[in-house]
Design a protein around this motif. Structure first.
Motif, mmCIF file in Angstrom:
data_model
loop_
_atom_site.group_PDB
_atom_site.id
_atom_site.type_symbol
_atom_site.label_atom_id
_atom_site.label_comp_id
_atom_site.label_asym_id
_atom_site.label_seq_id
_atom_site.Cartn_x
_atom_site.Cartn_y
_atom_site.Cartn_z
ATOM 1 N N ALA A 577 0.837 -1.214 0.000
ATOM 2 C CA ALA A 577 0.000 0.000 0.000
ATOM 3 C C ALA A 577 0.866 1.256 0.000
ATOM 4 C CB ALA A 577 -0.921 -0.007 1.212
ATOM 5 N N ALA A 578 2.010 1.190 0.686
ATOM 6 C CA ALA A 578 2.930 2.331 0.746
ATOM 7 C C ALA A 578 3.836 2.412 -0.476
ATOM 8 C CB ALA A 578 3.783 2.237 2.011
ATOM 9 N N LYS A 579 3.757 1.382 -1.344
ATOM 10 C CA LYS A 579 4.602 1.299 -2.544
ATOM 11 C C LYS A 579 6.086 1.309 -2.176
ATOM 12 C CE LYS A 579 1.241 3.327 -5.755
ATOM 13 N NZ LYS A 579 0.098 3.207 -4.831
ATOM 14 N N VAL A 580 6.392 0.524 -1.126
ATOM 15 C CA VAL A 580 7.769 0.385 -0.655
ATOM 16 C C VAL A 580 8.136 -1.085 -0.681
ATOM 17 C CG1 VAL A 580 9.344 0.735 1.295
ATOM 18 C CG2 VAL A 580 7.546 2.411 0.834
ATOM 19 N N ASP A 581 9.362 -1.392 -1.083
ATOM 20 C CA ASP A 581 9.826 -2.777 -1.075
ATOM 21 C C ASP A 581 9.611 -3.381 0.310
ATOM 22 O OD1 ASP A 581 11.665 -5.049 -2.174
ATOM 23 O OD2 ASP A 581 12.570 -4.446 -0.259
ATOM 24 N N PRO A 582 9.041 -4.604 0.402
ATOM 25 C CA PRO A 582 8.720 -5.180 1.719
ATOM 26 C C PRO A 582 9.913 -5.277 2.663
ATOM 27 C CG PRO A 582 7.573 -6.391 0.006
ATOM 28 C CD PRO A 582 8.490 -5.431 -0.690
ATOM 29 N N GLY A 608 19.083 -13.756 -2.571
ATOM 30 C CA GLY A 608 19.333 -13.204 -3.897
ATOM 31 C C GLY A 608 18.052 -12.894 -4.641
ATOM 32 N N LYS A 609 18.079 -13.111 -5.951
ATOM 33 C CA LYS A 609 16.921 -12.838 -6.795
ATOM 34 C C LYS A 609 16.225 -14.154 -7.161
ATOM 35 C CE LYS A 609 17.714 -8.407 -7.042
ATOM 36 N NZ LYS A 609 16.810 -7.426 -6.386
ATOM 37 N N PRO A 610 14.891 -14.124 -7.284
ATOM 38 C CA PRO A 610 14.187 -15.355 -7.654
ATOM 39 C C PRO A 610 14.460 -15.739 -9.101
ATOM 40 C CG PRO A 610 12.659 -13.502 -7.601
ATOM 41 C CD PRO A 610 13.965 -12.999 -7.067
ATOM 42 N N SER A 611 14.356 -17.041 -9.369
ATOM 43 C CA SER A 611 14.509 -17.524 -10.739
ATOM 44 C C SER A 611 13.328 -17.053 -11.582
ATOM 45 C CB SER A 611 14.580 -19.051 -10.748
ATOM 46 O OG SER A 611 15.641 -19.512 -9.946
ATOM 47 N N GLN A 612 13.481 -17.170 -12.885
ATOM 48 C CA GLN A 612 12.423 -16.746 -13.795
ATOM 49 C C GLN A 612 11.134 -17.520 -13.521
ATOM 50 O OE1 GLN A 612 13.517 -17.106 -17.887
ATOM 51 N NE2 GLN A 612 11.839 -15.848 -18.644
ATOM 52 N N SER A 613 10.018 -16.836 -13.590
ATOM 53 C CA SER A 613 8.673 -17.382 -13.357
ATOM 54 C C SER A 613 8.437 -17.753 -11.902
ATOM 55 C CB SER A 613 8.383 -18.593 -14.254
ATOM 56 O OG SER A 613 9.080 -19.750 -13.819
ATOM 57 N N ARG A 614 9.329 -17.323 -11.016
ATOM 58 C CA ARG A 614 9.158 -17.552 -9.584
ATOM 59 C C ARG A 614 9.135 -16.201 -8.857
ATOM 60 N NH1 ARG A 614 13.532 -22.462 -8.396
ATOM 61 N NH2 ARG A 614 12.713 -23.921 -9.963
ATOM 62 N N ALA A 615 8.693 -16.238 -7.596
ATOM 63 C CA ALA A 615 8.653 -15.005 -6.801
ATOM 64 C C ALA A 615 9.148 -15.279 -5.390
ATOM 65 C CB ALA A 615 7.233 -14.446 -6.763
ATOM 66 N N HIS A 616 9.654 -14.234 -4.762
ATOM 67 C CA HIS A 616 10.098 -14.304 -3.370
ATOM 68 C C HIS A 616 9.066 -13.663 -2.451
ATOM 69 C CE1 HIS A 616 14.746 -14.846 -3.906
ATOM 70 N NE2 HIS A 616 14.062 -15.940 -4.142
ATOM 71 N N GLY A 617 8.959 -14.208 -1.252
ATOM 72 C CA GLY A 617 8.160 -13.613 -0.192
ATOM 73 C C GLY A 617 8.971 -13.610 1.086
ATOM 74 N N LEU A 618 8.800 -12.578 1.909
ATOM 75 C CA LEU A 618 9.632 -12.371 3.096
ATOM 76 C C LEU A 618 8.783 -12.376 4.353
ATOM 77 C CD1 LEU A 618 12.306 -11.404 4.498
ATOM 78 C CD2 LEU A 618 11.604 -9.065 3.897
ATOM 79 N N ALA A 619 9.337 -12.914 5.426
ATOM 80 C CA ALA A 619 8.716 -12.815 6.750
ATOM 81 C C ALA A 619 9.814 -12.739 7.797
ATOM 82 C CB ALA A 619 7.802 -14.002 7.024
ATOM 83 N N LEU A 620 9.577 -11.941 8.832
ATOM 84 C CA LEU A 620 10.510 -11.788 9.956
ATOM 85 C C LEU A 620 9.712 -11.946 11.235
ATOM 86 C CD1 LEU A 620 13.316 -10.782 11.151
ATOM 87 C CD2 LEU A 620 12.291 -8.495 11.115
ATOM 88 N N HIS A 621 10.189 -12.810 12.113
ATOM 89 C CA HIS A 621 9.443 -13.014 13.359
ATOM 90 C C HIS A 621 10.404 -13.425 14.469
ATOM 91 C CE1 HIS A 621 5.651 -13.456 15.490
ATOM 92 N NE2 HIS A 621 6.107 -14.566 16.031
ATOM 93 N N ALA A 622 10.154 -12.888 15.659
ATOM 94 C CA ALA A 622 10.951 -13.237 16.836
ATOM 95 C C ALA A 622 10.065 -13.956 17.836
ATOM 96 C CB ALA A 622 11.541 -11.980 17.473
ATOM 97 N N CYS A 623 10.542 -15.061 18.349
ATOM 98 C CA CYS A 623 9.807 -15.782 19.386
ATOM 99 C C CYS A 623 10.752 -16.715 20.112
ATOM 100 C CB CYS A 623 8.617 -16.560 18.806
ATOM 101 S SG CYS A 623 9.014 -17.770 17.540
ATOM 102 N N PHE A 624 10.398 -17.058 21.343
ATOM 103 C CA PHE A 624 11.208 -17.940 22.193
ATOM 104 C C PHE A 624 12.650 -17.439 22.301
ATOM 105 C CE2 PHE A 624 7.758 -20.314 20.267
ATOM 106 C CZ PHE A 624 7.114 -20.809 21.388
ATOM 107 N N GLY A 625 12.799 -16.108 22.239
ATOM 108 C CA GLY A 625 14.101 -15.486 22.412
ATOM 109 C C GLY A 625 14.936 -15.377 21.164
#
Length: 753
Positions: A577-582, A608-625
Motif C-alpha cells: 500500500a505504501a509502494k515500498v519494497d517489503p 538473492g533474486k528469484p529464478s524466472q517465473s518464480r517469486a520471493h516472499g519475506l517474513a521476519l518473526h521473533a519468538c522464544f528469544g
C-alpha cells in the motif's frame, strides 16, 4: 518507545505484577536468591564404580563421565547439546560421556517456561516485569516440574549444566593438588586428566573418590574464547542407536508377559458412552478383558478398551463391540459455526489489552485505515509415533514406560488415577517419535494406568490408532484476527491495531495437568501479535478468549504459529500500500533493533533474486528469544503452489551445535509448510471429519523445498531453536504467492481456489 506510557498501570501489570508483589511483601521470599540447582537429594541411576560429584555429573573409576539428562529427546538433539555443556567445562570429549535419565528431583525442574509465559512485551523494562520474572523462576524452582517444551531446554540448562561440569572439574583438580602437594592454580585439565607442569598426571577416574570427599570448592566457568566444543558441529549421540535399532521408543517396550490394549473413544465432542455390548468381543479367542473407561481430568474421553494377548486380537475385537455413544453439547458444531462464534466475539467483546502504547486510531483516521481480517483453522499435532503408554502394577508399585515431554506430570497423573503415592511409581522415559506439544499431555497415561489396574502384575501396552490420534487431539486453536493500520503521507505506519479471538491453550493445559481454573490472560493466545518488535508509536493489541468446543493445547510454536502469519502478511499488505519494497519497509521499522535488522538483511542477501517465473516472499518473526527471517521462493506448476526454496536466517544467541540448529530449522520449516499448505481439522455435527493421512495430507518428500540456513554469530546467552523456525513459513509463502499472482490469501491453509 516500547515502555509502558507514564501514568498507565494497566490490567496486565495489576494481575501479574500485583499478585507477585503481594506475595513478596507477605513472605519476603522474593528478596532471597533462587535455590541452587547444582546438587540434589535423589541419586540418579548409577553404575557400579560411579561416584557422584554433584546432581548432574558422576565419574567412574574407568574414567567414564556420566551426565544426567533432565530433558526429553524427541529429535531436537538435546541428548547432544546438553552433555556438550558438561563436556566443555570438564575438558572431556563428548564421545566419552554416558547419559542417564534424571530422577524426579527439583533441581531438574524447568525454571524458564513460567517466566517466559508472562504476558509482558519483551521490551517492557518496568520493575513489575522484572519482579514477575524473578518470582516466576523462584516458584518454578520450588515446584520442580520436569518438562520439555517452550524451546527452553538449552536456555534453561545453559548455566546449571555448565556449572555442574565446572564444579566437577574444580573438585578433581583440587583432589589432584592435594595428592601432589601443589597449588591448584598450577594444575590443568585435558582429555579427562589433571596435569601438572612437573609431569604429574592423573585420570579423573583415579581422583574421583577423593574429589567426592571434598567440601565446597570454588569454580569458574570458561570464557567463550576458550570453548573447544561449544560452537562445533559434533556428531549427535542419539544417532547410532537410532540407526542400529537399539533405541527404545514407547512402542518398542516389551516387558516380559506384556499384553496389549486397544480402544474405541467417544467420537462426539464432550459425548459419553451410553452402553456397549461386550459379549462377542469377550468370546473372541485371546481376549482377556473388556473395560469401560470414564472421562478423566487429563482429557481422556469415555472409551471402551479390549485387552488381549496380541495387538491384532485387541484391534480385531474392537469391531465386535457395539457401543452406543451419547452426543455431547456440541453436536451441532461445525467449522462454519465455530468461526462465526469467533467473529461474533470480536464484534461483541472488548477483550484483554495485551499491549497499549500511544493513541488509538481516531475517527478522523478511520477512513484512511487499511483493514484486513485473517483466520487460521484448528490443527492436529500428528507425531509420527502413535500415542502409546505401557503400565504395570506389581508388588505395590506401578511401572510406567512412556514417551513424554512432561515426566513429573505423568507421575502425578498416574498417582491420581491409581490412588497411590508418587513414591510408588517407577517411570522410564523413552525416545519420543515426535512431540510438538502433544506429549505434554497425559491422557494416554491415565488410560494405560486404569487398564493396568484391571490386570494385576501384568504389563499392559496401550497403542492408539492414527484415527484415535487425529480425532482425540488437543488441537491448536482456530483463530480470527482483525488488523487495522494507518499510513502517513510518507508511507510510515502511524498507528496499528489488532484484535484476535481464540481459545487459550495454556489455560486448558494447566486445568488438565494441575486442575487450575482459568484465570488472567494467556500469553500464548496473543503472542506474536502483541510482542512484535516493529517500531510503531501508536499500538493497541487486544485478544478475546473464547471457549472452544474442541480441546486445545500447545502446538509447535503455539500462538506464534498463526499470529506470525497474520502479522507478517499484514505488514506485507502495508508495504505494498505504501509502494515500498517489503524488506525496506521492515527495515524502516527496525532502526533501534540491530539484531532483527541483521537477521532480515542476512536472509534477503543470501536469497538473492528469484529464478524466472518464480517469486520471493519475506517474513521476519521473533519468538522464544530467537529472531528468524525467511525468504520463500515459489511458483505455480500445473495450477498447484510449489515452494522451491526457503532461505532462513536465525539469531539464537550462542550456538551449541550449528548442525543441530540447521536440522531444527529444516524440521520446523517442514512442519510449518505442511500446516500452511494442508493443515486443517474439520468438524461436522460435533465430530472430527479427518480420519488419517489420506484425508489430512502432510508434506511429502518430493514437495520438500531446498532449505538454506544462515546462523548469525552471537555471544548472547542461548535462546530457543526448536520452535522459532515454524512461524515465518506460512507468511513468507503467502507473501511470495501475492508477489507472483497479485492474490492476497488471508486464511490458512493456503488454497489457490
Amino acid at each position: 518507545m516500547f515502555d509502558q506510557p507514564s501514568g498507565q498501570f494497566n490490567r496486565r501489570h495489576f494481575l501479574i505484577g500485583g499478585a507477585a508483589l503481594a506475595g513478596s511483601l507477605v513472605v519476603g521470599w522474593a528478596l532471597m536468591p533462587p535455590r541452587q540447582r547444582l546438587d540434589n537429594s535423589t541419586l540418579p541411576p548409577m553404575r557400579h564404580g560411579d561416584v557422584k560429584l554433584n546432581g548432574w555429573v558422576m565419574v567412574g573409576k574407568d574414567n567414564r563421565v556420566t551426565v544426567v539428562l533432565a530433558k526429553s529427546e524427541m529429535g531436537q538433539g538435546i541428548m547432544t547439546a546438553l552433555p556438550t555443556l558438561v563436556a566443555e567445562e570438564m575438558d572431556v570429549p563428548l564421545t566419552s560421556i554416558r547419559l542417564v535419565q534424571a530422577p524426579l528431583d527439583k533441581i531438574y525442574g524447568d525454571t524458564s517456561m513460567l517466566a517466559d509465559g508472562l504476558p509482558f512485551h519483551p521490551e517492557d523494562q518496568s520493575a513489575i516485569h522484572h519482579l514477575g520474572k524473578w518470582l516466576s523462576r523462584k516458584i518454578e524452582r520450588e515446584l520442580g516440574i520436569q518438562v520439555t517444551g517452550g524451546s527452553t531446554s538449552v536456555k534453561d540448562s545453559w548455566l546449571p549444566m555448565r556449572e555442574a561440569g565446572a564444579s566437577a572439574r574444580a573438585r578433581l583438580m583440587q583432589a589432584a593438588a592435594n595428592r601432589w602437594g601443589v597449588p591448584v592454580s598450577e594444575c590443568n585439565t585435558s582429555d579427562g586428566r589433571v596435569t601438572h607442569a612437573q609431569g604429574l598426571k592423573a585420570s579423573y577416574g583415579e581422583l574421583v573418590a577423593d574429589a567426592a570427599e571434598l567440601g565446597d570448592v570454588s569454580f569458574q566457568l570458561k570464557e567463550a574464547s576458550a570453548f573447544s566444543q561449544i560452537g562445533k558441529s559434533l556428531p549427535r549421540l542419539d544417532i547410532p542407536a537410532k540407526i542400529d535399532g537399539s533405541a527404545d521408543f514407547g512402542m518398542d517396550i516389551k516387558p516380559k508377559g506384556m499384553v496389549y490394549a486397544a480402544l474405541l473413544m467417544c467420537p462426539h465432542l464432550g459425548g459419553r458412552l451410553a452402553s456397549v455390548d461386550t459379549r462377542a468381543a469377550n468370546e473372541l479367542p485371546g481376549v482377556l478383558k473388556v473395560v469401560r473407561l470414564n472421562q478423566e481430568r487429563s482429557g481422556a474421553p469415555d472409551a471402551v478398551a479390549v485387552i488381549a494377548g496380541s495387538r491384532w486380537t485387541a484391534q480385531s475385537a474392537l469391531d465386535l463391540l457395539s457401543p452406543v455413544w451419547q452426543a455431547g453439547p456440541h453436536s451441532q458444531q461445525n467449522n462454519q459455526t465455530m468461526m462465526q462464534q469467533l467473529r461474533q466475539s470480536l464484534s461483541d467483546e472488548s477483550g484483554f489489552t495485551y499491549y497499549s502504547v500511544g493513541d488509538e486510531i481516531d475517527d478522523d483516521q478511520l477512513p484512511k485505515a487499511i483493514k484486513a481480517e485473517y483466520s487460521a483453522p484448528y490443527l492436529a499435532h500428528t507425531p509420527m509415533e502413535p500415542i502409546n503408554c505401557t503400565a504395570q502394577f506389581k508388588d505395590d508399585r506401578l511401572k510406567i514406560w512412556v514417551s513424554t515431554q512432561a515426566p513429573s506430570i505423568v507421575v502425578a497423573t498416574a498417582a491420581r488415577v491409581a490412588d497411590i503415592s508418587v513414591d510408588q511409581i517407577d517411570l522410564t522415559e523413552t525416545f519420543l517419535g515426535g512431540g510438538f506439544g502433544r506429549r505434554l499431555e497425559t491422557d494416554m497415561v491415565a488410560q494405560a494406568v486404569a487398564l493396568a489396574k484391571e490386570m494385576p502384575a501384568v504389563p499392559v501396552q496401550l497403542v492408539w490408532r492414527r484415527e484415535d490420534d487425529i480425532a482425540h487431539d488437543f488441537y491448536r486453536p482456530a483463530c480470527v484476527a482483525r488488523m487495522m493500520a494507518v499510513l502517513d503521507e510518507k508511507g510510515k505506519v502511524n498507528a496499528w491495531q489488532s484484535k484476535s479471538a481464540s481459545a487459550a491453550p495454556i489455560q486448558q493445559l494447566l486445568k488438565r495437568a494441575f486442575d487450575l481454573s482459568p484465570f488472567g490472560p494467556d500469553k500464548t493466545a496473543a503472542e506474536g501479535l502483541f510482542d512484535h518488535h516493529y517500531e510503531i508509536e501508536n499500538q493497541q493489541v487486544e485478544h478475546v478468549i473464547v471457549e472452544s468446543p474442541l480441546p486445545v493445547g500447545p502446538w509447535r510454536s503455539v500462538g506464534h504459529s498463526h499470529h506470525a502469519f497474520f502479522k507478517e502478511s499484514f505488514v506485507d499488505e502495508l508495504a505494498h500500500a505504501a509502494k515500498v519494497d517489503p524488506a525496506e519497509f521492515r527495515r524502516r521499522m527496525l532502526a533501534s533493533h540491530p539484531r532483527h535488522l541483521a537477521v532480515l538483511n542476512a536472509a534477503v542477501e543470501r536469497a538473492g533474486k528469484p529464478s524466472q517465473s518464480r517469486a520471493h516472499g519475506l517474513a521476519l518473526h521473533a519468538c522464544f528469544g530467537s529472531i528468524v527471517a525467511q525468504v520463500a521462493e515459489v511458483s505455480i506448476e500445473q495450477g498447484k503452489l510449489r515452494v522451491h526454496k526457503i532461505t532462513c536466517a536465525i539469531d539464537c544467541g550462542t550456538v551449541i551445535n550449528p548442525e543441530i540448529v540447521e536440522q531444527q530449522m529444516e524440521s520446523a520449516i517442514a512442519y510449518g509448510l505442511s500446516a500452511a499448505l494442508y493443515g486443517e481439522v474439520q468438524v461436522s455435527e460435533g465430530q472430527i471429519v479427518q480420519k488419517n493421512f489420506n484425508d489430512m495430507p502432510m508434506l511429502r518428500f518430493d514437495e520438500m523445498p531446498e532449505v538454506e540456513v544462515v546462523i548469525m554469530p552471537s555471544t548472547a546467552a542461548p535462546e530457543g531453536v526448536g520452535e522459532p523456525g515454524t512461524p515465518p513459513v506460512a507468511p513468507a509463502v503467502a507473501n511470495a504467492l501475492f508477489n507472483l499472482t497479485g492474490k492476497r490469501l488471508r486464511s490458512l491453509p493456503l488454497k489457490l481456489s
